[in-house]
Every structure is written in C-alpha cells, then in structure tokens.
Design a protein around this motif. Structure first.
Motif, PDB file in Angstrom:
ATOM      1  N   ASN A  23       0.820   1.622   8.677  1.00 33.89           N
ATOM      2  CA  ASN A  23       1.925   0.543   9.705  1.00 33.89           C
ATOM      3  C   ASN A  23       2.947   0.097   8.439  1.00 33.89           C
ATOM      4  O   ASN A  23       2.704   0.533   7.276  1.00 33.89           O
ATOM      5  CB  ASN A  23       0.857  -0.498  10.226  1.00 33.89           C
ATOM      6  N   HIS A  79       2.808  -2.691   6.978  1.00 37.53           N
ATOM      7  CA  HIS A  79       2.101  -3.291   5.848  1.00 37.53           C
ATOM      8  C   HIS A  79       1.731  -2.243   4.839  1.00 37.53           C
ATOM      9  O   HIS A  79       1.806  -2.885   3.485  1.00 37.53           O
ATOM     10  CB  HIS A  79       0.941  -4.241   6.513  1.00 37.53           C
ATOM     11  N   ASN A  80       1.446  -1.125   5.021  1.00 38.91           N
ATOM     12  CA  ASN A  80       1.023  -0.283   3.944  1.00 38.91           C
ATOM     13  C   ASN A  80       1.794   1.009   3.704  1.00 38.91           C
ATOM     14  O   ASN A  80       1.550   1.596   2.801  1.00 38.91           O
ATOM     15  CB  ASN A  80      -0.387   0.009   3.979  1.00 38.91           C
TER      16      ASN A  80
END
Lengths: 99, 259
Positions: B187, B189-190
């Motif tokens: 997602n 975030h990564n």
C-alpha cells in the motif's frame, strides 16, 4: 462416457506405446536409465491432462495480455482488463443479449 | 465466491468454493435429491472432493498457475531487457513469498521445482529467510506440526534467519515478490520500499490502487491477480465442461466476485 475422467481412455494405450518404444531402443543396444524409462512409459492420467491443458491456457493468456500491453502501451493489469472486457463483449456480440 | 450464470435452460447458478469442499458435496447431494432424474447434478457445483466427482489437481491449480504465469512473463525478451535479466530462466532468480497457505505453499513448491530459489517465506508471526533457499516441503511439514514458522531452522542451515513480523517482507531484496495471503498488503506506506523487479499477485487485491501507481512509476512489473491466480478458477470452469460438453450451454456472463 462424458462422466469419465480425463485420460481414462488413453492412458493405458500411451503407456503401452511408451513400453514398446523402450523395447525398440533397448533391442537396438541403446541404454536407458530407469528414470528415463519411467518418463517415457508414463501415460497421462487425469492430473497430467489437467496440468497440461491449464499450462497451455495460462501461457496463451499471458502471451495475449503481454501483446495488448505492448500494443496499447499500458500495464499488464490494464491489458488483462482490456482482454477480459473484449472477450465478454465478443461473446455478447456473437451470442446475442437475450433475454 | 464466484458464480457462473447459465442461459435459461440451466437456471441454477454454479457456486465456487472459498475454502471447504465438503460443503460442495452437500450442495450437490441436496440438488440431486430435489431434482430427481437430472442427469448432470455433478455439474451444479465445482470444487467437489475428488471422490464425489471433483477434478484431480484442483488443490494445486492456483499455485501452479502462478508459477506458469511468472515463467511466461520471464520468457518475454522485452521484459528481460527492461528488468535487466540475462535470461528468462527460473534458476538463479530469487523469490519471496508471503503466505504459506494453499496458494503460497503450492506456488513455492512449483517455483522451486522449476529451479527458482525461494529465499523467504513470510507468515503471520514472522518470516523465514535463507539466501541459499528454503526447503519448502520441510517447512510445510513443520507448520503442520507446530502451527507456526517460528523455530524452523531449514534443516540446520547456517544462513537461515528468522525475521520478526514487524520487519515486514515487502522490502526484501529479490527478483520476484509473491503476495499470496491478504489484500492491501502493498500500500501507500510501503510501496516505495519494494525492491523486487516483478510482483506476481497470487492473492486477490494485494496491491492498493495508490501503490500500483507508485510501482508503475518505479518500473516494477506487476502480474495482476486477474491473470496470475486465475488457474484455480479456470479449473473450476473445466470441471463444468466435462459434464456439459454434450449439452449446448450458452454461458452469457461470467461474473466473479469475492467474499
């Protein structure tokens, strides 16, 4: 017959075919390892048929998706959706939309 | 669960199992009792266990398809060039697989059989990492016995490490990353941390739309779930064909929705 497992009709024939081939090779002085013999003699049971058919389907599908991706200069995801939608559209066009 | 709607003649919809196949036997049996004289009751559900009319090779089908899809993409010269692979061969390529359930296990097994080097398997409680390759069969056996990957030593390999779950798996350096568990694991975030060159979506929806954009911008090739994990579903469809090949069944819509 339609309820029969895939390969039921053909497996034993393929195996005897393989066995004859091994006999011919050995009688002509060609040495074969046990593993090679097993590979040649193995007839295709249902699982093998299934794998072979699905491998074909997957390879063909991937090739088509990659071709679309090149042609339209888009990601594989977009290309996969394009192909899926085109396939559905074609099926409607051919089969009609009744009811 | 997916359904296939037939034309008016066969007005039932056909259910695909999510996990349990004995329920498919119950459905088929009930259908047969309610429709005495119907010759092809076996065709009303797929995912039946083998003894009850199911097709052999079903359990491993999805994982096998993922492995085939990866091989097909690798064999494409333009992709080899784009990603800097000297060849399309599986051997020498490193794989990180997330999820060791049905799909994750079979994918790992077929990838390893094809010559791929499975260097990490990520599960709920952490990741087993070994750059010399993980013994997939031994890990499955260990998991069946202990219900976890924690404590697995990869047959005493000195390069085997356990990575805690907080470390994640997305940032591991590898050629091909295979999320085979849940959705949205990659997602916003990564996505920037991904170091793989190819991601094969063995799970449904493992990459969010935001992450997709980031990955595309980085030049990472994503094999979409629609393609990569479709072999399980294709097999279900083949099961139908076996029973319906003597009837003319017009399939008008194929509609797949997940639980």
């Amino acid at each position: 017959m339609t309820g029969m497992r895939l390969g039921r009709l053909t497996r034993r024939f393929e195996e005897s075919h393989g066995r004859h081939l091994v006999e011919v090779l050995e009688s002509n002085g060609i040495a074969i390892t046990e593993q090679q013999k097993r590979n040649v003699i193995a007839g295709a049971d249902e699982e093998t048929h299934v794998r072979s058919g699905l491998e074909d389907t997957m390879i063909a599908a991937c090739a088509q998706v990659m071709a679309i991706s090149r042609e339209k200069n888009c990601t594989l995801r977009d290309a996969a959706y394009i192909k899926a939608l085109e396939d559905v559209a074609t099926s409607y066009r051919r089969g009609g939309t009744w009811p | 669960m997916g359904t296939i709607e037939g034309s008016g003649r066969v007005s039932d919809s056909i259910t695909l199992p999510h996990i349990y196949n004995k329920q498919q036997s119950w459905i088929r049996d009930t259908y047969a009792q309610l429709n005495p004289g119907h010759m092809f009751t076996a065709g009303c559900v797929t995912g039946k266990p083998v003894g009850h009319g199911g097709i052999r090779g079903r359990e491993s089908a999805t994982g096998l398809g993922v492995s085939f899809a990866i091989q097909a993409v690798l064999s494409e010269p333009l992709i080899q060039q784009q990603l800097g692979f000297p060849s399309g061969s599986m051997s020498g390529k490193t794989f990180v697989i997330q999820g060791f359930g049905n799909v994750g296990y079979w994918t790992s097994k077929f990838v390893a059989e094809a010559g791929g080097n499975v260097i990490a398997i990520a599960e709920r409680d952490g990741t087993i990492y070994d750059e010399t390759g993980i013994d997939v069969h031994a890990l499955k056996h260990y998991m069946n016995q202990h219900g976890t990957v924690v404590g697995f030593d990869n047959n005493g390999s000195s390069s085997c490490q356990f990575l805690p779950k907080e470390a994640g798996f997305v940032n591991l350096d590898c050629d091909i990353l295979v999320p085979a568990a849940l959705e949205n694991v990659i997602n916003i975030h990564n996505a920037h941390d991904v170091r793989a060159k190819i991601i094969a979506e063995a799970a449904n929806g493992p990459i969010t739309a935001d992450a997709d954009e980031i990955l595309n911008a980085k030049g990472i090739i994503v094999i979409p779930d629609l393609l990569a994990n479709s072999m399980g579903v294709s097999l279900f469809f083949s099961t139908l064909i076996i029973y319906f090949n003597s009837l003319t069944l017009k399939i008008e819509t194929i509609e797949l929705t997940s639980f």
